[in-house]
Design an enzyme around this catalytic site. Structure first.
Site, PDB file in Angstrom:
ATOM      1  CE  LYS A  94      -1.790   2.404   3.436  1.00  0.00           C
ATOM      2  NZ  LYS A  94      -1.655   3.741   2.840  1.00  0.00           N
ATOM      3  CD  GLU A  98      13.919   0.272   8.793  1.00  0.00           C
ATOM      4  OE1 GLU A  98      14.343   1.171   9.545  1.00  0.00           O
ATOM      5  OE2 GLU A  98      14.537  -0.787   8.604  1.00  0.00           O
ATOM      6  CB  CYS A 129      13.737   8.432   7.977  1.00  0.00           C
ATOM      7  SG  CYS A 129      14.608   7.392   6.824  1.00  0.00           S
ATOM      8  CD  GLU A 183      10.829  12.470  11.936  1.00  0.00           C
ATOM      9  OE1 GLU A 183       9.688  12.159  12.253  1.00  0.00           O
ATOM     10  OE2 GLU A 183      11.531  11.789  11.174  1.00  0.00           O
TER      11      GLU A 183
END
Ligand code: NAD
Length: 475
Positions: free
Chosen positions: A169, A242, A276, A374
């Protein structure tokens, strides 16, 4: 006319009545529509993957490898079309989009190089014990919007090599290039082995909770990762997560300012900071802080932010409205708190597109939101430190543990510092490099398990130990 894209289920491109709009972040125009799948389409895709698994798992690994090579070659042959489409939905400049497409082709091939030979545990007169690796089964792959093609391929390739089949997906924000790729590979992959379905975020929990999916491989935010772990716990699905990071770079006082300024800039601002493992906090020794922060700011002033499809653009828009608003909120918070801006800080809300100007903050405090959270956008805080031990402790003071970097004229000292960082990847005098041979994964709340390398491949398998007692044959 808006292009209609279809899903790949059981070797066929299929549409649905309900569709989702996909927007170009550079101008907010709708550029495509994709199927809005629910439980029914998911069931079809899982059934196809389950049926295909029976035969696929029995194929010799060389045959499975050839299919991955064919996928890799298809991506490469269609680079031009794919990278332009990728820029239009993701926003990254053409050169970076081309890099992602070629990188995905290379990664697919590189990730298919491993073997899954049996390992002998005991071979004595008494018994033979060996461990074989059997595929986990049907994999659910869930992918984010920052590197949609790379992430899709890095889940498909090891799944297929291990003998698993997959239902993938893409993010609802960036499904187009993946669906075009689905169309291109549908004839090189046996029906049902790779299925690609699209839908809102709400399709994700249906995948995680599907009783006939055996493993989830997920890349995305830590918040969603936790939901996946919870959902997968019901039937103890295998998971690889992850997740997010708040990656720190440490610049030691011996680093050459001229050499590192540009590299530090791109370690943060490549893909508009939406990586990331991008540097999200940069700690600079006080001896070189003023000189280096001025050099980075100077470099930043000549970097063009704009539509990734236009020549000369080096930093594109933020990928979607939600993320754009989040990044602007962090900038506003920095303003409200009176933090000093070296570059940026203002944006024009009347220009269409999710543009955030390059923004660099001058030594905000450690508890500033832009340092503690973040940001995942083109905003970078630079901070001053006095001792190396202090920098290490500040870098480690995070719930995340994805990646980090050390910049120094003394690589041995760089390694000494690197070994003290609590992250899955640490670079010394380098940034953003990931090797297909090395496991990539997060410590702490940045992940669970690993991708890439043999270790990543093994996550798609169960060990099965077969033990034969040699002198006990009941004949
Ligand atoms: P996200 O978690 O919002 O979405 C990722 C994917 O999960 C999308 O496909 C989304 O539709 C799906 N999803 C959403 N809710 C779900 C649920 N409840 N259950 C199952 N699936 C669900 O993340 P994002 O905003 O697309 O991506 C940005 C985040 O991803 C950042 O935090 C970034 O650091 C992280 N990221 C991590 C890595 C890594 O390798 N560690 C790589 C890229 C991005």
């Amino acid at each position: 006319m808006i292009t209609q894209y279809k899903n790949l289920i059981n070797g066929k491109m299929v549409g649905t009545k309900d569709v989702l709009d996909v927007v170009n972040p550079a101008n907010e125009e709708v550029i495509g529509q994709v199927p809005a799948c629910g439980a029914e389409e998911l069931n079809q895709a899982v059934s196809a993957a389950r049926a295909a698994f029976k035969e696929w798992r029995k194929k010799p690994i060389e045959e499975r490898r050839q299919v991955i090579h064919a996928i890799s070659a298809t991506i490469k042959e269609n680079t031009d079309e794919l990278f332009r489409l990728l820029t239009s939905e993701q926003g990254k400049p053409h050169a970076q989009a081309k890099g992602e497409i070629l990188g995905a082709s290379m990664m697919a091939a590189a990730q298919s190089m491993f073997d899954l030979d049996d390992e002998i545990n005991e071979d004595t007169e008494e018994r033979l014990s060996r461990t074989r690796r059997v595929p986990v089964g049907v994999v659910g792959g869930i992918v984010p919007w920052n590197f949609p093609v790379m992430m899709a391929v890095q889940k498909i390739a090891p799944a297929l090599l291990s003998g698993c089949t997959i239902v993938l997906k893409p993010s609802p924000f960036t499904p187009l290039t993946t669906l075009r790729l689905a169309e291109l590979i549908k004839d090189v992959v046996p029906a049902g082995v790779v299925n690609i379905i699209t839908g809102e975020d709400s399709l994700g929990p249906l995948i995680t909770g599907h009783p006939d999916i055996d493993k989830i491989t997920f890349t995305g935010s830590t918040a969603t990762g936790k939901k996946i772990m919870e959902g997968a716990s019901k039937d103890l699905k295998r998971i690889t997560l992850e997740l997010g990071g708040n990656d720190a770079s440490i610049v030691l006082p011996d680093a050459n300012v001229e050499k590192v300024a540009e590299q530090l800039f791109w370690s943060s601002f490549t893909n508009a900071g939406q990586i990331c493992v991008a540097a999200k906090r940069i700690y600079i020794h006080e001896d070189i802080y003023d000189e280096l922060s001025a050099a980075i700011a100077e470099y930043a002033k000549n970097v063009k932010v704009g539509d990734g499809a236009q020549q000369g653009t080096a930093v594109g828009p933020v990928q979607n409205k939600k993320q754009y608003e989040r990044v602007l909120e962090l900038v506003q918070d920095a303003k409200d708190n009176g933090y000093k801006f070296l570059v940026g800080g203002d944006h024009d809300p009347d220009i269409p597109g999710y543009y955030v100007p390059i923004t660099i903050l001058d030594n905000p405090p450690e508890d500033a939101r832009i340092v503690a959270e973040e940001q995942f956008g083109p905003v970078m805080p630079l901070m001053k430190f006095s001792t190396t031990e202090e920098a290490i402790s500040r870098a480690n003071a995070s719930e995340y543990g994805l990646a980090g970097a050390v910049w120094t004229a003394n690589p041995e000292e760089g390694v000494r510092v690197a070994e003290q960082l609590e992250t899955g990847t640490v670079w010394v005098n380098e940034f953003l490099h990931l090797s297909p041979n090395a496991p990539f994964g997060g410590h702490k709340q940045s992940g669970f398990g690993a991708e890439y390398g043999k270790e990543g491949l093994l996550e798609f398998t169960y060990p099965q130990v077969i033990t034969v007692k040699k002198n006990n044959v009941p004949a």
